[in-house]
Design a protein around this motif. Structure first.
Motif, PDB file in Angstrom:
ATOM      1  N   ASP A  14       0.828  -1.206   0.000  1.00 26.06           N
ATOM      2  CA  ASP A  14       0.000   0.000   0.000  1.00 26.06           C
ATOM      3  C   ASP A  14       0.861   1.255   0.000  1.00 26.06           C
ATOM      4  O   ASP A  14       0.561   2.232  -0.712  1.00 26.06           O
ATOM      5  N   THR A  96      -9.803   0.710  -5.464  1.00 25.87           N
ATOM      6  CA  THR A  96      -9.803   0.618  -4.001  1.00 25.87           C
ATOM      7  C   THR A  96      -9.590   1.986  -3.376  1.00 25.87           C
ATOM      8  O   THR A  96     -10.263   2.366  -2.407  1.00 25.87           O
ATOM      9  N   LYS A  99     -12.767   4.030  -3.892  1.00 22.43           N
ATOM     10  CA  LYS A  99     -13.844   3.577  -3.010  1.00 22.43           C
ATOM     11  C   LYS A  99     -13.648   4.093  -1.592  1.00 22.43           C
ATOM     12  O   LYS A  99     -14.597   4.551  -0.942  1.00 22.43           O
ATOM     13  N   TYR A 100     -12.416   4.048  -1.122  1.00 20.60           N
ATOM     14  CA  TYR A 100     -12.135   4.549   0.227  1.00 20.60           C
ATOM     15  C   TYR A 100     -12.369   6.049   0.296  1.00 20.60           C
ATOM     16  O   TYR A 100     -12.991   6.563   1.243  1.00 20.60           O
ATOM     17  N   SER A 104     -15.428   8.165   2.579  1.00 17.75           N
ATOM     18  CA  SER A 104     -14.890   8.830   3.776  1.00 17.75           C
ATOM     19  C   SER A 104     -15.249  10.310   3.778  1.00 17.75           C
ATOM     20  O   SER A 104     -15.257  10.956   2.724  1.00 17.75           O
ATOM     21  N   ARG A 116      -0.301   9.187   1.242  1.00 18.05           N
ATOM     22  CA  ARG A 116      -1.594   8.528   1.140  1.00 18.05           C
ATOM     23  C   ARG A 116      -2.710   9.523   0.833  1.00 18.05           C
ATOM     24  O   ARG A 116      -3.627   9.224   0.066  1.00 18.05           O
ATOM     25  N   THR A 120      -5.102   9.134  -2.354  1.00 19.66           N
ATOM     26  CA  THR A 120      -6.529   8.892  -2.113  1.00 19.66           C
ATOM     27  C   THR A 120      -7.386   9.978  -2.744  1.00 19.66           C
ATOM     28  O   THR A 120      -8.436   9.695  -3.341  1.00 19.66           O
TER      29      THR A 120
END
Length: 210
Positions: A14, A96, A99-100, A104, A116, A120
């Motif tokens: 990740d 992924t 989607k996160y 959020s 990150r 994201t």
């Protein structure tokens, strides 16, 4: 022990993903990471962050909502996310991230550490751009159907209904004229006489009187 090892491997994978995506964002535009993070801030005088505003889909079927939908698309398109070269990143991994990010709230995303946060936010805004375009197209199609096509069809149907009495009268007249013509042609065939045009004209006038 095995679970801990698997978790460690996944975490390192990740971290590599975040670093790779964030690096591509910076390569496309050094100011883009800050611009994306700016979506998580609540502007002065507003009640929600820019990200939450852009997440709002059209609520009504109106021209005003159509204008808002277009502005929503334009606001996201202004980031020019297509410049970011992430074609080598597995699609599943980007999904992924998206989607996160989509699931959020802005305050949670704002607390993420770099790289990150940038990775994201890229995934979330890319997904949001596609969603905004789909919403705008769906609303446009719906407005076309309800505000333009349906009224035109109703008007056309009404005009056809209004014409029915005239069409019925014309149909009867044509039927009578046809019968006279057939009778005259049969007579010509039987006796070898010329076609009586006067008789045809008389039949047409009789049809009009009826």
């Amino acid at each position: 022990m095995l679970e801990r090892l698997v978790g460690s491997v996944r975490e390192r994978a990740d971290e590599r993903l975040y670093a790779t995506v964030a690096r591509q964002v910076e390569r496309a535009d050094a100011g883009l990471p800050r611009a994306l993070s700016g979506l998580l801030v609540v502007p002065e005088g507003a009640r929600i962050s820019e990200l939450e505003r852009l997440r709002q889909a059209p609520k009504r079927h109106s021209g005003t909502e159509m204008a808002k939908a277009h502005k929503r698309v334009d606001d996201i398109a202004a980031f020019r996310l297509g410049r970011v070269r992430i074609d080598k990143v597995p699609v599943r991994r980007m999904k992924t991230l998206a989607k996160y990010g989509a699931g959020s709230k802005a305050p949670l995303l704002a607390r993420l550490n770099e790289p990150r946060k940038t990775a994201t936010m890229l995934g979330a805004t890319r997904s949001l751009e596609a969603e905004a375009i789909d919403d705008a197209l769906d609303l446009f199609a719906l407005l076309m159907a309800t505000r333009l096509i349906s009224p035109a069809r109703r008007k056309s149907a009404g005009e056809r209904m209004a014409m029915l009495p005239k069409l019925e009268k014309a149909s009867k007249l044509l039927s009578r004229a046809g019968r006279v013509l057939v009778e005259q042609l049969d007579l010509v065939a039987e006796v070898g006489a010329d076609l009586d045009v006067a008789a045809l004209d008389g039949g047409r006038r009789a049809g009009r009187r009826e």
